[in-house]
Design a protein around this motif. Structure first.
Motif, PDB file in Angstrom:
ATOM      1  N   ALA A   1       0.781  -1.414   0.037  1.00  0.00           N
ATOM      2  CA  ALA A   1       0.118  -0.373  -0.535  1.00  0.00           C
ATOM      3  C   ALA A   1       1.048   0.946   0.208  1.00  0.00           C
ATOM      4  O   ALA A   1       1.205   2.275  -1.393  1.00  0.00           O
ATOM      5  CB  ALA A   1      -1.085   0.114   1.070  1.00  0.00           C
ATOM      6  N   TRP A   2       1.698   1.194   0.954  1.00  0.00           N
ATOM      7  CA  TRP A   2       2.836   2.632   0.742  1.00  0.00           C
ATOM      8  C   TRP A   2       3.609   2.365  -0.360  1.00  0.00           C
ATOM      9  O   TRP A   2       4.090   3.776  -0.546  1.00  0.00           O
ATOM     10  CB  TRP A   2       3.746   2.453   1.905  1.00  0.00           C
ATOM     11  CG  TRP A   2       4.775   1.257   1.572  1.00  0.00           C
ATOM     12  CD1 TRP A   2       4.948   0.129   2.201  1.00  0.00           C
ATOM     13  CD2 TRP A   2       6.494   1.592   0.414  1.00  0.00           C
ATOM     14  NE1 TRP A   2       5.937  -0.693   1.585  1.00  0.00           N
ATOM     15  CE2 TRP A   2       6.493   0.646   1.049  1.00  0.00           C
ATOM     16  CE3 TRP A   2       7.053   2.418   0.029  1.00  0.00           C
ATOM     17  CZ2 TRP A   2       7.667  -0.093   0.121  1.00  0.00           C
ATOM     18  CZ3 TRP A   2       7.987   1.941  -0.527  1.00  0.00           C
ATOM     19  CH2 TRP A   2       8.311   1.136  -0.878  1.00  0.00           C
ATOM     20  N   GLU A   3       4.003   1.516  -1.581  1.00  0.00           N
ATOM     21  CA  GLU A   3       4.312   1.600  -2.179  1.00  0.00           C
ATOM     22  C   GLU A   3       2.915   2.550  -3.563  1.00  0.00           C
ATOM     23  O   GLU A   3       3.717   3.491  -4.533  1.00  0.00           O
ATOM     24  CB  GLU A   3       4.733   0.815  -2.699  1.00  0.00           C
ATOM     25  CG  GLU A   3       5.714   0.239  -4.231  1.00  0.00           C
ATOM     26  CD  GLU A   3       6.291  -1.015  -4.295  1.00  0.00           C
ATOM     27  OE1 GLU A   3       7.082  -1.021  -5.556  1.00  0.00           O
ATOM     28  OE2 GLU A   3       6.153  -1.838  -3.708  1.00  0.00           O
ATOM     29  N   LEU A   4       2.403   1.829  -3.501  1.00  0.00           N
ATOM     30  CA  LEU A   4       1.334   2.398  -4.315  1.00  0.00           C
ATOM     31  C   LEU A   4       0.671   3.718  -3.687  1.00  0.00           C
ATOM     32  O   LEU A   4       0.723   4.518  -5.082  1.00  0.00           O
ATOM     33  CB  LEU A   4      -0.296   1.301  -4.379  1.00  0.00           C
ATOM     34  CG  LEU A   4       0.258   0.026  -4.735  1.00  0.00           C
ATOM     35  CD1 LEU A   4      -1.689  -1.223  -4.272  1.00  0.00           C
ATOM     36  CD2 LEU A   4      -0.341   0.224  -6.485  1.00  0.00           C
ATOM     37  N   ALA A   5       0.371   4.259  -2.915  1.00  0.00           N
ATOM     38  CA  ALA A   5       0.588   5.628  -2.464  1.00  0.00           C
ATOM     39  C   ALA A   5       1.649   6.566  -3.070  1.00  0.00           C
ATOM     40  O   ALA A   5       0.975   7.461  -3.177  1.00  0.00           O
ATOM     41  CB  ALA A   5       0.138   5.172  -1.118  1.00  0.00           C
ATOM     42  N   GLU A   6       2.595   5.694  -2.858  1.00  0.00           N
ATOM     43  CA  GLU A   6       3.895   6.973  -3.718  1.00  0.00           C
ATOM     44  C   GLU A   6       3.913   7.054  -4.682  1.00  0.00           C
ATOM     45  O   GLU A   6       3.992   8.750  -4.846  1.00  0.00           O
ATOM     46  CB  GLU A   6       5.132   6.298  -3.273  1.00  0.00           C
ATOM     47  CG  GLU A   6       5.595   6.511  -1.729  1.00  0.00           C
ATOM     48  CD  GLU A   6       7.489   5.821  -1.674  1.00  0.00           C
ATOM     49  OE1 GLU A   6       7.728   6.070  -2.256  1.00  0.00           O
ATOM     50  OE2 GLU A   6       7.621   6.098  -0.403  1.00  0.00           O
TER      51      GLU A   6
ATOM     52  N   GLU B   1      -1.311   9.677   0.083  1.00  0.00           N
ATOM     53  CA  GLU B   1      -1.137   9.317   1.801  1.00  0.00           C
ATOM     54  C   GLU B   1      -1.187   7.680   2.162  1.00  0.00           C
ATOM     55  O   GLU B   1      -2.403   7.690   1.205  1.00  0.00           O
ATOM     56  CB  GLU B   1      -1.562   9.972   2.821  1.00  0.00           C
ATOM     57  CG  GLU B   1      -1.434  11.475   2.763  1.00  0.00           C
ATOM     58  CD  GLU B   1       0.739  11.378   3.388  1.00  0.00           C
ATOM     59  OE1 GLU B   1       0.190  10.871   4.217  1.00  0.00           O
ATOM     60  OE2 GLU B   1       1.245  12.042   3.173  1.00  0.00           O
ATOM     61  N   ASP B   2      -0.683   7.461   2.266  1.00  0.00           N
ATOM     62  CA  ASP B   2      -1.040   5.574   2.369  1.00  0.00           C
ATOM     63  C   ASP B   2      -2.537   5.382   3.023  1.00  0.00           C
ATOM     64  O   ASP B   2      -3.781   4.507   2.685  1.00  0.00           O
ATOM     65  CB  ASP B   2      -0.388   4.417   3.302  1.00  0.00           C
ATOM     66  CG  ASP B   2       0.795   4.312   2.997  1.00  0.00           C
ATOM     67  OD1 ASP B   2       1.317   5.481   1.993  1.00  0.00           O
ATOM     68  OD2 ASP B   2       1.326   4.157   3.758  1.00  0.00           O
ATOM     69  N   SER B   3      -3.038   6.332   3.998  1.00  0.00           N
ATOM     70  CA  SER B   3      -4.154   6.028   4.545  1.00  0.00           C
ATOM     71  C   SER B   3      -5.855   6.731   4.148  1.00  0.00           C
ATOM     72  O   SER B   3      -6.156   6.618   4.177  1.00  0.00           O
ATOM     73  CB  SER B   3      -3.911   6.625   5.724  1.00  0.00           C
ATOM     74  OG  SER B   3      -4.200   8.400   5.842  1.00  0.00           O
ATOM     75  N   ASN B   4      -5.331   7.119   2.912  1.00  0.00           N
ATOM     76  CA  ASN B   4      -6.384   7.768   2.452  1.00  0.00           C
ATOM     77  C   ASN B   4      -6.356   6.804   1.162  1.00  0.00           C
ATOM     78  O   ASN B   4      -6.939   6.644   0.106  1.00  0.00           O
ATOM     79  CB  ASN B   4      -5.983   9.520   1.070  1.00  0.00           C
ATOM     80  CG  ASN B   4      -5.911  10.632   2.411  1.00  0.00           C
ATOM     81  OD1 ASN B   4      -7.282  10.143   3.408  1.00  0.00           O
ATOM     82  ND2 ASN B   4      -5.342  11.545   2.035  1.00  0.00           N
ATOM     83  N   LEU B   5      -5.044   6.004   0.596  1.00  0.00           N
ATOM     84  CA  LEU B   5      -5.522   4.789  -0.586  1.00  0.00           C
ATOM     85  C   LEU B   5      -5.835   3.924  -0.326  1.00  0.00           C
ATOM     86  O   LEU B   5      -6.754   3.124  -0.697  1.00  0.00           O
ATOM     87  CB  LEU B   5      -3.652   4.403  -0.542  1.00  0.00           C
ATOM     88  CG  LEU B   5      -4.183   3.674  -1.836  1.00  0.00           C
ATOM     89  CD1 LEU B   5      -5.092   3.887  -3.552  1.00  0.00           C
ATOM     90  CD2 LEU B   5      -2.493   3.482  -1.892  1.00  0.00           C
TER      91      LEU B   5
ATOM     92  N   PRO C   1      -8.459   2.454   1.803  1.00  0.00           N
ATOM     93  CA  PRO C   1     -10.016   2.520   1.475  1.00  0.00           C
ATOM     94  C   PRO C   1     -11.069   2.057  -0.324  1.00  0.00           C
ATOM     95  O   PRO C   1     -11.577   1.501  -0.420  1.00  0.00           O
ATOM     96  CB  PRO C   1     -10.982   3.560   1.151  1.00  0.00           C
ATOM     97  CG  PRO C   1     -10.048   4.492   2.578  1.00  0.00           C
ATOM     98  CD  PRO C   1      -8.309   3.920   2.280  1.00  0.00           C
ATOM     99  N   ILE C   2      -9.670   2.842  -0.545  1.00  0.00           N
ATOM    100  CA  ILE C   2      -9.943   2.975  -2.444  1.00  0.00           C
ATOM    101  C   ILE C   2      -9.314   1.085  -2.698  1.00  0.00           C
ATOM    102  O   ILE C   2      -9.748   0.592  -3.181  1.00  0.00           O
ATOM    103  CB  ILE C   2      -9.128   3.691  -2.864  1.00  0.00           C
ATOM    104  CG1 ILE C   2      -9.802   5.011  -2.994  1.00  0.00           C
ATOM    105  CG2 ILE C   2      -8.492   3.406  -3.894  1.00  0.00           C
ATOM    106  CD1 ILE C   2      -8.616   6.038  -3.348  1.00  0.00           C
ATOM    107  N   LEU C   3      -7.985   0.877  -1.646  1.00  0.00           N
ATOM    108  CA  LEU C   3      -7.749  -0.855  -2.212  1.00  0.00           C
ATOM    109  C   LEU C   3      -8.591  -1.472  -1.121  1.00  0.00           C
ATOM    110  O   LEU C   3      -8.753  -2.787  -1.918  1.00  0.00           O
ATOM    111  CB  LEU C   3      -6.228  -0.849  -1.369  1.00  0.00           C
ATOM    112  CG  LEU C   3      -5.473  -0.272  -1.980  1.00  0.00           C
ATOM    113  CD1 LEU C   3      -3.648   0.064  -0.812  1.00  0.00           C
ATOM    114  CD2 LEU C   3      -4.857  -0.664  -2.974  1.00  0.00           C
ATOM    115  N   LYS C   4      -8.865  -1.488  -0.316  1.00  0.00           N
ATOM    116  CA  LYS C   4     -10.486  -2.385   0.527  1.00  0.00           C
ATOM    117  C   LYS C   4     -11.303  -2.217  -0.250  1.00  0.00           C
ATOM    118  O   LYS C   4     -11.961  -3.589  -1.009  1.00  0.00           O
ATOM    119  CB  LYS C   4     -10.872  -1.665   1.366  1.00  0.00           C
ATOM    120  CG  LYS C   4      -9.532  -2.013   2.910  1.00  0.00           C
ATOM    121  CD  LYS C   4     -10.470  -1.862   3.496  1.00  0.00           C
ATOM    122  CE  LYS C   4      -8.726  -1.319   5.541  1.00  0.00           C
ATOM    123  NZ  LYS C   4      -9.482  -2.147   6.426  1.00  0.00           N
ATOM    124  N   ASP C   5     -11.729  -1.388  -1.516  1.00  0.00           N
ATOM    125  CA  ASP C   5     -12.955  -0.920  -2.647  1.00  0.00           C
ATOM    126  C   ASP C   5     -12.874  -2.206  -3.797  1.00  0.00           C
ATOM    127  O   ASP C   5     -13.607  -3.056  -4.310  1.00  0.00           O
ATOM    128  CB  ASP C   5     -13.961  -0.228  -2.505  1.00  0.00           C
ATOM    129  CG  ASP C   5     -14.365   0.895  -1.877  1.00  0.00           C
ATOM    130  OD1 ASP C   5     -14.622   0.513  -0.523  1.00  0.00           O
ATOM    131  OD2 ASP C   5     -13.776   2.091  -2.034  1.00  0.00           O
TER     132      ASP C   5
END
Length: 105
Positions: free
Chosen positions: A27-32, A37-41, A43-47
């Motif tokens: 997740a941190w790498e995708l966010a980068e 921010e990881d925390s904003n990404l 919920p998107i990953l969970k969906d």
């Protein structure tokens, strides 16, 4: 947008495009890569995970550089290889070409 069918967001499409390399990305790498921010990404990953488009792989050693010595782990995300998930992805990607061009910019 097609009536009664929710399309993928720009961020969701960006995540899918990154995961096309089949290397698995935390997740941190995708966010980068996306610039958020990881925390904003999360919920998107969970969906995307609920839709069956992506899945979490097995725990692995972290690729992230850490200031402190130690062993760090991460969970990579992968694009689903399941045929039914691919059908869902195609349905969700039904969008005008102009929209996809905007996402890729």
């Amino acid at each position: 947008m097609i009536a009664g069918r929710k399309m993928l967001t720009k961020t969701q499409v960006k995540v899918i495009l990154i995961l096309l390399d089949c290397k698995g990305h935390a997740a941190w790498e995708l966010a980068e890569y996306i610039g958020m921010e990881d925390s904003n990404l999360n919920p998107i990953l969970k969906d995307l995970e609920k839709l069956g488009i992506i899945y979490k792989g097995d725990l692995r050693s972290s690729r992230r550089q850490h200031d402190n010595k130690g062993i760090y782990a991460e969970i990579p995300y992968y694009l689903s290889q399941d045929l039914d998930s691919f059908k869902i992805l195609i349905k969700k990607l039904e969008m005008p070409l102009e929209y996809l061009e905007i996402i890729l910019d």
